[in-house]
Design an enzyme around this catalytic site. Structure first.
Site, PDB file in Angstrom:
ATOM      1  N   LYS A  70      49.894  57.693  37.152  1.00 46.22           N
ATOM      2  CA  LYS A  70      48.623  57.839  36.440  1.00 46.22           C
ATOM      3  C   LYS A  70      48.546  59.166  35.685  1.00 46.22           C
ATOM      4  CE  LYS A  70      45.626  54.630  38.881  1.00 46.22           C
ATOM      5  NZ  LYS A  70      44.411  54.426  39.691  1.00 46.22           N
TER       6      LYS A  70
ATOM      7  N   LYS B  60      55.125  42.185  37.106  1.00 47.85           N
ATOM      8  CA  LYS B  60      53.948  41.676  37.816  1.00 47.85           C
ATOM      9  C   LYS B  60      52.785  41.436  36.847  1.00 47.85           C
ATOM     10  CE  LYS B  60      50.694  43.333  41.229  1.00 47.85           C
ATOM     11  NZ  LYS B  60      50.115  44.552  41.740  1.00 47.85           N
TER      12      LYS B  60
ATOM     13  N   LYS C 154      46.035  43.422  35.704  1.00 45.56           N
ATOM     14  CA  LYS C 154      44.737  43.332  35.036  1.00 45.56           C
ATOM     15  C   LYS C 154      44.646  44.332  33.893  1.00 45.56           C
ATOM     16  CE  LYS C 154      42.459  45.881  38.816  1.00 45.56           C
ATOM     17  NZ  LYS C 154      41.375  45.892  39.785  1.00 45.56           N
TER      18      LYS C 154
END
Ligand code: TRP
Length: 331
Positions: A113, A195, A198
């Site tokens: 992040k 994967k 979202k």
């Protein structure tokens, strides 16, 4: 015998995908019958990356409505909003003095992040795992169902529990991660070795729980498939294998049965069948979610009673923690 305590949470950021549904939500619903479950909407975690305040508020409610629509029962589990229970921030502060900067700076998600949001590497981002440990430890949870990407965070919660217990005496249950497989891993429709996420930038890569029927069918039509024409779940065919996994997860059938069902049929027909199956499964959930969203009194009541239940459990643990560390609490 006392029921085992389960804790999990989900961030109200981004729209949920069918991967979240199969991996997390369905398991949360399943576990509420057997265990004492605390499920939170982690809005305090969400603000560690920039959020639009109105969106955050809306998503918090929508997520609660969605979980209820998927079958969470407010009588059976405590469904609540993290910021409604002040002990999360309070225990986080105590644990901050037990956690080391070194171990936090080495966390995979923090490093990822920090790279992704280089302009906003805030203290909260680094403290994220400590807040998550506080979430879990407040409820004396033994078991934390999470996706594989959260395993490291649950391990830090374990480490902090053990460290605290060693330093101050037995206080916290030491939690175990329960890695949810959700049948099979659900992958991106555009890059089927990755994967389904979202937060994927390509909207065609993910099926969101809020996608309407036409959107679902269109996205499946556009799904990347592999060369050849055989419908089989082999490693050389990640695209087809992913679609088969999705189909089976929603139908509740075995891979071999689905392979057999589509033997000799073309990719186009197969993709349409997967799209229709998923759209059929999502429709009742979406209708129920809208119904709940339009009944704010009910929704607020559910969140209030969830928070009350969580508050009582959290207060018990925090008071024990304050005693152990020597915080004067009156006579
Ligand atoms: N970090 C988790 C996620 O992004 C959400 C979360 C917050 C959580 N607190 C938790 C999960 C406690 C399990 C237990 O998915």
């Amino acid at each position: 015998m006392d029921k085992k305590i389960i804790y999990s949470a989900v961030q109200p950021s981004g729209n949920l995908t069918i991967g979240n549904y199969l991996g997390a939500i369905r398991n949360w619903v399943r576990m509420q019958d057997e265990y004492e479950c605390f499920y939170a909407i982690a809005n305090m975690h969400a603000i560690t990356v920039k959020q639009d305040p109105a969106e955050l508020r809306r998503r918090t409610l929508e997520l609660a409505a969605l979980y209820l629509a998927c079958g969470l029962d407010a009588e059976k589990c405590a469904l609540y909003v993290q910021s409604h229970v002040p002990q999360h921030a309070e225990l986080c502060w105590v644990l901050n003095s037990v956690a080391y900067v070194g171990e936090m700076s080495r966390m995979t998600q923090f490093k990822d992040k920090s790279q992704k949001h280089a302009e906003n590497i805030n203290m909260g981002l680094m403290d994220y795992p400590v807040l998550m440990a506080a979430d879990i430890l407040l409820y004396q949870a033994q078991c934390v169902p999470v996706g594989a990407d959260q395993k490291q965070h649950v391990e830090i919660a374990r480490d902090l529990a053990i460290r605290f217990n060693n330093r101050y005496g037995e206080t916290f249950a030491v939690p175990e991660p329960l890695i949810l497989k959700g049948g099979a891993k659900i992958c991106s429709l555009q890059e089927p070795t990755k994967k389904m996420s979202k937060s994927d930038e390509n909207p065609n890569a993910s099926i969101f729980l809020t996608d309407d029927r036409d959107t679902v069918i269109r996205k499946f039509k556009r799904a990347v498939t592999d060369s050849g024409s055989e419908i089989s779940a082999s490693d050389e065919k990640p695209g087809i294998a992913n679609l088969l996994n999705i189909y089976c997860a929603f139908k509740g059938c075995a891979l071999a049965d689905a392979e057999h069902e589509f033997e000799g049929r073309g990719y186009g027909e197969f993709k349409l069948a997967v799209g229709e199956t998923v759209a059929d499964a999502l429709a009742p959930v979406q209708r129920e979610k809208e119904r709940i969203m339009s009944d704010k009194t009910y929704l607020n009541d559910v969140l209030k009673s969830g928070a009350d239940r969580a508050f009582r459990a959290a207060r018990r643990t925090l008071s024990k923690v304050y005693r152990k560390i020597g915080f004067y609490q009156g006579e």
